[in-house]
Design a protein around this motif. Structure first.
Motif, PDB file in Angstrom:
ATOM      1  N   LEU A 197     -65.160   4.580  81.138  1.00 43.89           N
ATOM      2  CA  LEU A 197     -66.242   2.994  80.348  1.00 43.89           C
ATOM      3  C   LEU A 197     -65.722   2.896  79.536  1.00 43.89           C
ATOM      4  CD1 LEU A 197     -69.673   4.197  81.147  1.00 43.89           C
ATOM      5  CD2 LEU A 197     -68.222   2.505  82.312  1.00 43.89           C
ATOM      6  N   GLY A 198     -64.997   3.475  78.331  1.00 40.34           N
ATOM      7  CA  GLY A 198     -64.102   3.310  77.551  1.00 40.34           C
ATOM      8  C   GLY A 198     -63.140   2.392  77.305  1.00 40.34           C
ATOM      9  N   CYS A 199     -62.213   2.879  78.434  1.00 34.47           N
ATOM     10  CA  CYS A 199     -60.585   2.186  78.886  1.00 34.47           C
ATOM     11  C   CYS A 199     -61.453   0.569  79.669  1.00 34.47           C
ATOM     12  CB  CYS A 199     -60.113   3.322  80.242  1.00 34.47           C
ATOM     13  SG  CYS A 199     -59.127   4.571  79.686  1.00 34.47           S
ATOM     14  N   LEU A 200     -62.688   0.384  79.846  1.00 31.04           N
ATOM     15  CA  LEU A 200     -62.951  -0.305  80.115  1.00 31.04           C
ATOM     16  C   LEU A 200     -62.815  -1.488  79.538  1.00 31.04           C
ATOM     17  CD1 LEU A 200     -64.745  -0.439  84.131  1.00 31.04           C
ATOM     18  CD2 LEU A 200     -62.553  -1.374  83.370  1.00 31.04           C
ATOM     19  N   ALA A 201     -63.996  -1.141  78.753  1.00 28.12           N
ATOM     20  CA  ALA A 201     -63.961  -1.852  77.203  1.00 28.12           C
ATOM     21  C   ALA A 201     -62.920  -2.118  76.420  1.00 28.12           C
ATOM     22  CB  ALA A 201     -64.949  -0.631  76.517  1.00 28.12           C
ATOM     23  N   THR A 202     -61.721  -1.266  76.624  1.00 31.44           N
ATOM     24  CA  THR A 202     -60.918  -1.793  75.908  1.00 31.44           C
ATOM     25  C   THR A 202     -60.249  -2.708  76.232  1.00 31.44           C
ATOM     26  OG1 THR A 202     -60.700   0.970  74.643  1.00 31.44           O
ATOM     27  CG2 THR A 202     -58.621  -0.414  74.282  1.00 31.44           C
ATOM     28  N   SER A 245     -58.453  -8.332  76.497  1.00 31.03           N
ATOM     29  CA  SER A 245     -58.891  -9.485  76.901  1.00 31.03           C
ATOM     30  C   SER A 245     -59.005 -10.667  76.760  1.00 31.03           C
ATOM     31  CB  SER A 245     -59.128  -9.128  78.787  1.00 31.03           C
ATOM     32  OG  SER A 245     -58.047  -8.275  79.021  1.00 31.03           O
ATOM     33  N   TYR A 246     -60.096 -10.844  76.210  1.00 29.77           N
ATOM     34  CA  TYR A 246     -61.181 -11.132  75.594  1.00 29.77           C
ATOM     35  C   TYR A 246     -60.880 -12.265  74.346  1.00 29.77           C
ATOM     36  CZ  TYR A 246     -65.084 -14.681  74.384  1.00 29.77           C
ATOM     37  OH  TYR A 246     -66.114 -15.453  73.768  1.00 29.77           O
ATOM     38  N   GLY A 247     -60.163 -10.511  73.475  1.00 32.24           N
ATOM     39  CA  GLY A 247     -59.414 -10.918  71.695  1.00 32.24           C
ATOM     40  C   GLY A 247     -57.845 -11.887  72.561  1.00 32.24           C
ATOM     41  N   LEU A 248     -57.578 -12.094  73.213  1.00 31.58           N
ATOM     42  CA  LEU A 248     -56.500 -12.314  73.168  1.00 31.58           C
ATOM     43  C   LEU A 248     -56.772 -14.149  73.576  1.00 31.58           C
ATOM     44  CD1 LEU A 248     -54.154  -9.903  75.409  1.00 31.58           C
ATOM     45  CD2 LEU A 248     -53.585 -11.165  72.747  1.00 31.58           C
ATOM     46  N   ARG A 269     -55.755 -17.308  72.045  1.00 34.96           N
ATOM     47  CA  ARG A 269     -54.360 -18.191  72.455  1.00 34.96           C
ATOM     48  C   ARG A 269     -55.945 -19.552  72.586  1.00 34.96           C
ATOM     49  NH1 ARG A 269     -53.411 -19.100  79.254  1.00 34.96           N
ATOM     50  NH2 ARG A 269     -52.116 -21.369  78.617  1.00 34.96           N
ATOM     51  N   THR A 270     -57.419 -19.822  72.328  1.00 33.04           N
ATOM     52  CA  THR A 270     -57.546 -21.202  72.124  1.00 33.04           C
ATOM     53  C   THR A 270     -57.668 -21.681  70.891  1.00 33.04           C
ATOM     54  OG1 THR A 270     -59.839 -19.990  72.868  1.00 33.04           O
ATOM     55  CG2 THR A 270     -58.921 -21.001  74.729  1.00 33.04           C
ATOM     56  N   LYS A 271     -57.075 -20.927  70.502  1.00 33.51           N
ATOM     57  CA  LYS A 271     -57.593 -20.993  68.422  1.00 33.51           C
ATOM     58  C   LYS A 271     -58.374 -20.339  68.355  1.00 33.51           C
ATOM     59  CE  LYS A 271     -53.648 -23.073  68.735  1.00 33.51           C
ATOM     60  NZ  LYS A 271     -52.849 -23.118  68.968  1.00 33.51           N
ATOM     61  N   ARG A 272     -59.592 -19.713  68.191  1.00 33.42           N
ATOM     62  CA  ARG A 272     -60.461 -19.519  68.135  1.00 33.42           C
ATOM     63  C   ARG A 272     -60.680 -17.959  67.216  1.00 33.42           C
ATOM     64  NH1 ARG A 272     -65.054 -19.556  72.574  1.00 33.42           N
ATOM     65  NH2 ARG A 272     -63.072 -18.800  73.675  1.00 33.42           N
ATOM     66  N   MET A 312     -62.578  -9.655  68.067  1.00 33.23           N
ATOM     67  CA  MET A 312     -62.796  -9.507  69.210  1.00 33.23           C
ATOM     68  C   MET A 312     -61.970  -7.687  68.617  1.00 33.23           C
ATOM     69  SD  MET A 312     -64.687  -9.823  71.273  1.00 33.23           S
ATOM     70  CE  MET A 312     -64.508  -8.603  72.994  1.00 33.23           C
ATOM     71  N   MET A 313     -60.147  -8.184  67.941  1.00 34.13           N
ATOM     72  CA  MET A 313     -59.582  -6.708  68.031  1.00 34.13           C
ATOM     73  C   MET A 313     -60.185  -5.847  67.442  1.00 34.13           C
ATOM     74  SD  MET A 313     -56.811  -8.118  69.504  1.00 34.13           S
ATOM     75  CE  MET A 313     -57.580  -8.798  70.211  1.00 34.13           C
ATOM     76  N   ARG A 314     -60.883  -6.360  65.962  1.00 37.27           N
ATOM     77  CA  ARG A 314     -61.610  -4.854  65.904  1.00 37.27           C
ATOM     78  C   ARG A 314     -63.046  -3.902  66.927  1.00 37.27           C
ATOM     79  NH1 ARG A 314     -62.630  -8.851  60.694  1.00 37.27           N
ATOM     80  NH2 ARG A 314     -61.148  -8.302  59.689  1.00 37.27           N
TER      81      ARG A 314
END
Length: 126
Positions: free
Chosen positions: A70-75, A80-83, A87-90, A97-99
């Motif tokens: 579960l921790g691996c999936l959360a990471t 993925s969402y942070g990248l 990419r979408t300049k947010r 998300m990196m935090r």
């Protein structure tokens, strides 16, 4: 000449014998196996043990310590969402998300260490 000069040295005779034995093994290795040699080999090896598949191992490990996957999936999700946000300049959401990813990695490491400690505790009790 003396008799000791004519006789072969003792090291030479001990050297020749293993060489002859190795030649016998090479001859046996070069022979074609018969159709039923595998039956005798299986008997010599003993009973066949069940080999665990990757899926069976994942299910077993997930049952022992479900927090690591579960921790691996959360990471992976936070990364993925942070990248995607990057990419979408947010950038603000990307930084958040990196935090979150770092917190999820810490959770995964803590779950790993906790699983090892619990496993060591179980092995000490038995």
């Amino acid at each position: 000449m003396t008799e000791s000069c004519i006789a072969a040295p003792s090291w030479r005779t001990s050297y020749i014998k293993p060489r002859e034995q190795n030649q016998d093994k090479v001859k046996m290795a070069n022979e074609e196996p018969t159709d039923l040699d595998w039956v005798q080999l299986r008997r010599d090896m003993g009973p066949v043990h069940h080999v665990e598949t990757t899926q069976e191992k994942f299910v077993r490990k997930f049952g022992e310590n479900p927090f690591v996957p579960l921790g691996c999936l959360a990471t992976a999700g936070a990364l993925s969402y942070g990248l995607w946000c990057f990419r979408t300049k947010r950038s603000k959401l990307s930084q958040r998300m990196m935090r979150v990813r770092i917190v999820a990695q810490g959770f995964t490491i803590a779950a790993l260490v906790g699983g090892v400690v619990m496993g060591a505790g179980k092995s000490l009790k038995t």
